[in-house]
Motif scaffolding. Structure first.
Motif, PDB file in Angstrom:
ATOM      1  N   VAL A 477       0.857  -1.179   0.000  1.00  0.00           N
ATOM      2  CA  VAL A 477       0.000   0.000   0.000  1.00  0.00           C
ATOM      3  C   VAL A 477       0.894   1.230   0.000  1.00  0.00           C
ATOM      4  O   VAL A 477       1.798   1.358   0.828  1.00  0.00           O
ATOM      5  CB  VAL A 477      -0.937   0.024   1.223  1.00  0.00           C
ATOM      6  CG1 VAL A 477      -1.747   1.323   1.240  1.00  0.00           C
ATOM      7  CG2 VAL A 477      -1.860  -1.181   1.216  1.00  0.00           C
ATOM      8  N   ARG A 478       0.630   2.107  -0.960  1.00  0.00           N
ATOM      9  CA  ARG A 478       1.414   3.344  -1.088  1.00  0.00           C
ATOM     10  C   ARG A 478       0.453   4.515  -1.263  1.00  0.00           C
ATOM     11  O   ARG A 478      -0.525   4.408  -2.008  1.00  0.00           O
ATOM     12  CB  ARG A 478       2.364   3.221  -2.285  1.00  0.00           C
ATOM     13  CG  ARG A 478       3.509   2.250  -2.025  1.00  0.00           C
ATOM     14  CD  ARG A 478       4.108   1.709  -3.309  1.00  0.00           C
ATOM     15  NE  ARG A 478       3.306   0.625  -3.875  1.00  0.00           N
ATOM     16  CZ  ARG A 478       3.556   0.057  -5.046  1.00  0.00           C
ATOM     17  NH1 ARG A 478       4.556   0.479  -5.796  1.00  0.00           N
ATOM     18  NH2 ARG A 478       2.792  -0.930  -5.482  1.00  0.00           N
ATOM     19  N   ILE A 479       0.724   5.608  -0.576  1.00  0.00           N
ATOM     20  CA  ILE A 479      -0.197   6.752  -0.536  1.00  0.00           C
ATOM     21  C   ILE A 479       0.583   8.028  -0.834  1.00  0.00           C
ATOM     22  O   ILE A 479       1.681   8.233  -0.311  1.00  0.00           O
ATOM     23  CB  ILE A 479      -0.859   6.891   0.850  1.00  0.00           C
ATOM     24  CG1 ILE A 479      -1.624   5.612   1.210  1.00  0.00           C
ATOM     25  CG2 ILE A 479      -1.772   8.105   0.904  1.00  0.00           C
ATOM     26  CD1 ILE A 479      -2.141   5.599   2.649  1.00  0.00           C
ATOM     27  N   SER A 480      -0.012   8.892  -1.669  1.00  0.00           N
ATOM     28  CA  SER A 480       0.622  10.190  -1.921  1.00  0.00           C
ATOM     29  C   SER A 480      -0.412  11.186  -2.427  1.00  0.00           C
ATOM     30  O   SER A 480      -1.512  10.811  -2.844  1.00  0.00           O
ATOM     31  CB  SER A 480       1.756  10.058  -2.938  1.00  0.00           C
ATOM     32  OG  SER A 480       1.241   9.857  -4.232  1.00  0.00           O
ATOM     33  N   GLY A 486      -0.368   6.327 -16.139  1.00  0.00           N
ATOM     34  CA  GLY A 486      -1.386   5.357 -16.509  1.00  0.00           C
ATOM     35  C   GLY A 486      -0.819   4.016 -16.920  1.00  0.00           C
ATOM     36  O   GLY A 486      -1.556   3.033 -17.014  1.00  0.00           O
ATOM     37  N   THR A 487       0.492   3.954 -17.158  1.00  0.00           N
ATOM     38  CA  THR A 487       1.115   2.685 -17.536  1.00  0.00           C
ATOM     39  C   THR A 487       1.536   1.865 -16.319  1.00  0.00           C
ATOM     40  O   THR A 487       2.013   0.746 -16.477  1.00  0.00           O
ATOM     41  CB  THR A 487       2.356   2.948 -18.414  1.00  0.00           C
ATOM     42  OG1 THR A 487       3.330   3.681 -17.656  1.00  0.00           O
ATOM     43  CG2 THR A 487       1.997   3.734 -19.660  1.00  0.00           C
ATOM     44  N   HIS A 488       1.362   2.419 -15.098  1.00  0.00           N
ATOM     45  CA  HIS A 488       1.837   1.742 -13.891  1.00  0.00           C
ATOM     46  C   HIS A 488       0.712   0.963 -13.209  1.00  0.00           C
ATOM     47  O   HIS A 488      -0.439   0.987 -13.637  1.00  0.00           O
ATOM     48  CB  HIS A 488       2.471   2.758 -12.951  1.00  0.00           C
ATOM     49  CG  HIS A 488       3.789   3.276 -13.450  1.00  0.00           C
ATOM     50  ND1 HIS A 488       4.444   4.342 -12.872  1.00  0.00           N
ATOM     51  CD2 HIS A 488       4.571   2.882 -14.489  1.00  0.00           C
ATOM     52  CE1 HIS A 488       5.575   4.571 -13.529  1.00  0.00           C
ATOM     53  NE2 HIS A 488       5.664   3.703 -14.510  1.00  0.00           N
ATOM     54  N   TYR A 489       1.032   0.317 -12.130  1.00  0.00           N
ATOM     55  CA  TYR A 489       0.118  -0.634 -11.504  1.00  0.00           C
ATOM     56  C   TYR A 489       0.459  -0.736 -10.024  1.00  0.00           C
ATOM     57  O   TYR A 489       1.468  -0.217  -9.551  1.00  0.00           O
ATOM     58  CB  TYR A 489       0.250  -2.013 -12.173  1.00  0.00           C
ATOM     59  CG  TYR A 489       1.696  -2.478 -12.258  1.00  0.00           C
ATOM     60  CD1 TYR A 489       2.268  -3.224 -11.241  1.00  0.00           C
ATOM     61  CD2 TYR A 489       2.499  -2.107 -13.339  1.00  0.00           C
ATOM     62  CE1 TYR A 489       3.599  -3.608 -11.299  1.00  0.00           C
ATOM     63  CE2 TYR A 489       3.837  -2.484 -13.405  1.00  0.00           C
ATOM     64  CZ  TYR A 489       4.379  -3.236 -12.385  1.00  0.00           C
ATOM     65  OH  TYR A 489       5.703  -3.613 -12.440  1.00  0.00           O
ATOM     66  N   GLY A 490      -0.384  -1.435  -9.271  1.00  0.00           N
ATOM     67  CA  GLY A 490      -0.126  -1.666  -7.853  1.00  0.00           C
ATOM     68  C   GLY A 490      -1.153  -0.987  -6.964  1.00  0.00           C
ATOM     69  O   GLY A 490      -2.028  -0.244  -7.431  1.00  0.00           O
ATOM     70  N   THR A 491      -1.061  -1.270  -5.654  1.00  0.00           N
ATOM     71  CA  THR A 491      -2.007  -0.733  -4.683  1.00  0.00           C
ATOM     72  C   THR A 491      -1.560   0.665  -4.271  1.00  0.00           C
ATOM     73  O   THR A 491      -0.984   0.873  -3.198  1.00  0.00           O
ATOM     74  CB  THR A 491      -2.116  -1.670  -3.469  1.00  0.00           C
ATOM     75  OG1 THR A 491      -2.324  -3.009  -3.929  1.00  0.00           O
ATOM     76  CG2 THR A 491      -3.271  -1.273  -2.558  1.00  0.00           C
TER      77      THR A 491
END
Length: 583
Positions: A477-480, A486-491
């Motif tokens: 989990v990453r928050i900013s 738009g080419t990236h992925y992940g939570t």
């Protein structure tokens, strides 16, 4: 072709350009004289629609490197239709080259577009762009000006391959970078990849921000139907550009400007396409900014309501396996829209004055695995959607994420925060073997929003610490308050509003605080009591850089927050500026 039914053709005297050219005055004499000075005969421009071609070509913008040639194709179409084309160079925002972020300059291009059109004798405009921020910027400027407008998308690049593997711009770059960090590929492999991944003109060949925004523009009606899907290197692309030139002349004669056809239903159709394509979270900001320029009320909730009903259907990177070439040959956007037709406002119209129903009635799908049916989504709604909106004491004005890209085990997760105040601090420390971090840690980057960065860079896909990559951890989990490519992925939770730099709750988080994410409930909260938060707030100090001059200073003083579109506060309403006086 342009549908003239129920429209009234204007007289030559009603053309905006005639204010410059027609009067028998010394000033109009000078306008005619100077146009002839450039080699044009009087009969080539007098009494004809003057068509502006806003061209974002640049030698520093690989995505737009072919737009000089496309401008010539547009001119060919304008001449053939009886118009007078004039090319107007504008700011080019090559996504990779421009620092610190093209988002800092989106509003710059929007202002330049509007003012180029206002200050010159332009009756209608063809907008040439496609790289991430250029599409919304060009449309924002044209919407504020409100003259007949058609968007000519730059088109996606050709598919790349390396050692037999299909490679897409952006998505694979991040994956190969992590492999290089782990030693899974060699430095020699890395150098080879530089020349193999992006092998033609055009925008990213994944469903990143560029194709998301051009597809949205297409679904809204700003392009010739299906234009956004045509690859940049395909012979049909210059043919489409020429047709844009032909169509805009008809649009001028019938005064088919955005305020005559653009409604909230057009925006909702764009959102349906956005969700079905699994598009970039960046679109959430741009759509709101564009709607504000058209004096149309659009919110994150409007997008979330559609996201909850329209699953990700397009089998395209980063959500799926295919690239934009495959999408085009499978039938392109019109085929995808036909499959979500029940969610569309089919009576909405676009630049051709035909209805959505007419656009899609003859569309065919040639690959049901790439352009999927509603009963066979690439990601079922139960597993996430293209846009989830979160609220809570950490983001009272909202945060967004692509929940379809989140790891299932992290959909409801509580963990301790690890806070970085700057991107430089994060870069310096993230691979430190002594970093106090586990797979349950929630990594936070702040001072990365519209004001704090400034410009809200695409820093939101925060890297996984090297020590965890070596343990096999591939998501956290990453928050900013930043954005994410738009080419990236992940939570990754993004666009936290209000941002930390303007005193948003993200500024109050401390390393070790417990953060709870619950995607299904749509919440993001820090487990810190209100008395402690009040104490921290009273001790807050400015930690971001404040600019005293330059464009960055103007930006910091006037940019709105992510949930409001990150436009300038003085530009958000429709056109209310009088025509320039001609003395």
């Amino acid at each position: 072709m342009f549908n003239k039914d129920s429209l009234t053709r204007r007289e030559v005297s009603q053309l905006r350009s005639q204010r410059w050219y027609a009067p028998e005055t010394i000033r109009a004499f000078a306008h005619r004289q100077r146009t002839q000075q450039m080699g044009f005969a009087r009969e080539e421009f007098m009494g004809k629609p003057v068509i502006g071609i806003i061209n974002t070509w640049s030698d520093m913008s690989a995505c737009h490197s072919h737009l000089r040639e496309r401008a010539e194709a547009v001119k060919r179409g304008v001449w053939a239709a009886g118009g007078f084309p004039v090319e107007l160079p504008a700011l080019s925002m090559g996504e990779v080259m421009v620092k610190p972020t093209t988002m800092l300059y989106r509003n710059f291009l929007a202002m330049e577009t509007e003012e180029l059109l206002r200050q010159h004798p332009i009756d209608g405009v063809v907008l040439l762009g496609g790289c991430d921020k250029s599409t919304p910027a060009l449309l924002m400027g044209a919407l504020s000006m409100d003259i007949p407008t058609i968007f000519c998308p730059a088109g996606p690049m050709t598919t790349g391959k390396w050692h037999g593997q299909i490679t897409g711009a952006g998505t694979h770059t991040k994956k190969f970078w992590d492999q290089l960090r782990l030693g899974s590929i060699t430095p020699h492999d890395w150098i080879e990849l530089e020349g193999a991944m992006t092998r033609s003109i055009g925008t990213c060949n994944t469903m990143g921000t560029a194709s998301t925004m051009t597809s949205i523009a297409d679904a809204m009606g700003f392009t010739l139907p299906g234009a956004s899907s045509i690859p940049a290197a395909d012979c049909r692309h210059p043919q489409m550009a020429a047709q844009c030139g032909h169509t805009i002349v008809d649009m001028v004669w019938y005064d088919h400007k955005p305020s005559r056809w653009l409604t909230k239903e057009n925006f909702l159709n764009g959102i349906v396409a956005y969700m079905a394509l699994g598009g970039s979270t960046n679109a959430a900001i741009h759509l709101i900014a564009m709607a504000n320029r058209a004096s149309i009320q659009l919110t994150l909730e409007d997008m979330e309501n559609i996201a909850r009903r329209v699953p990700v259907l397009a089998n395209l990177f980063p959500s799926g396996r295919a690239l934009m070439d495959d999408f085009f040959f499978a039938g392109g956007l019109m085929a995808q829209l036909k499959k979500v037709g029940r969610f569309l406002h089919r009576n909405a119209r676009g630049v051709t004055n035909h209805t959505v129903e007419e656009w899609i009635k003859d569309a065919d799908c040639y690959d049901d695995d790439i352009i999927r049916d509603l009963d066979n989504p690439i990601i079922p709604l139960s597993q996430g959607c293209a846009l989830a909106v979160l609220r809570g004491n950490l983001c009272p004005d909202g945060a967004v994420m692509k929940s379809s890209a989140a790891s299932p085990q992290l959909r409801h997760h509580t963990g301790p925060a690890l806070v970085f105040d700057t991107h430089q601090e994060l870069s310096d420390r993230i691979d430190d073997p002594e970093l106090d971090v586990t797979k349950d840690t929630i990594i936070i980057l702040r001072n990365a929003g519209p004001v704090g960065a400034p410009g809200m860079p695409e820093w939101g896909n925060l890297p996984i610490p090297k020590k965890l990559l070596q343990q096999g951890v591939t998501d956290m989990v990453r928050i900013s308050d930043a954005r994410m490519s738009g080419t990236h992925y992940g939570t990754c939770i993004l666009h936290v509003a209000p941002e930390s730099a303007v005193g948003g709750p993200l500024a109050l988080v401390q390393t070790g605080d417990l953060i709870e994410l619950n995607i299904d409930a749509g919440t993001l909260n820090m487990q810190v009591d209100e008395h402690e938060l009040a104490r921290r707030r009273s001790a807050l100090k400015v930690t971001h850089k404040v600019f005293g001059r330059s464009w960055a200073a103007l930006y910091q003083q006037h940019v709105t927050q992510a949930n409001e579109g990150c436009d300038f506060d003085f530009l958000q309403s429709g056109s209310d500026i009088p025509e320039p006086p001609i003395f």
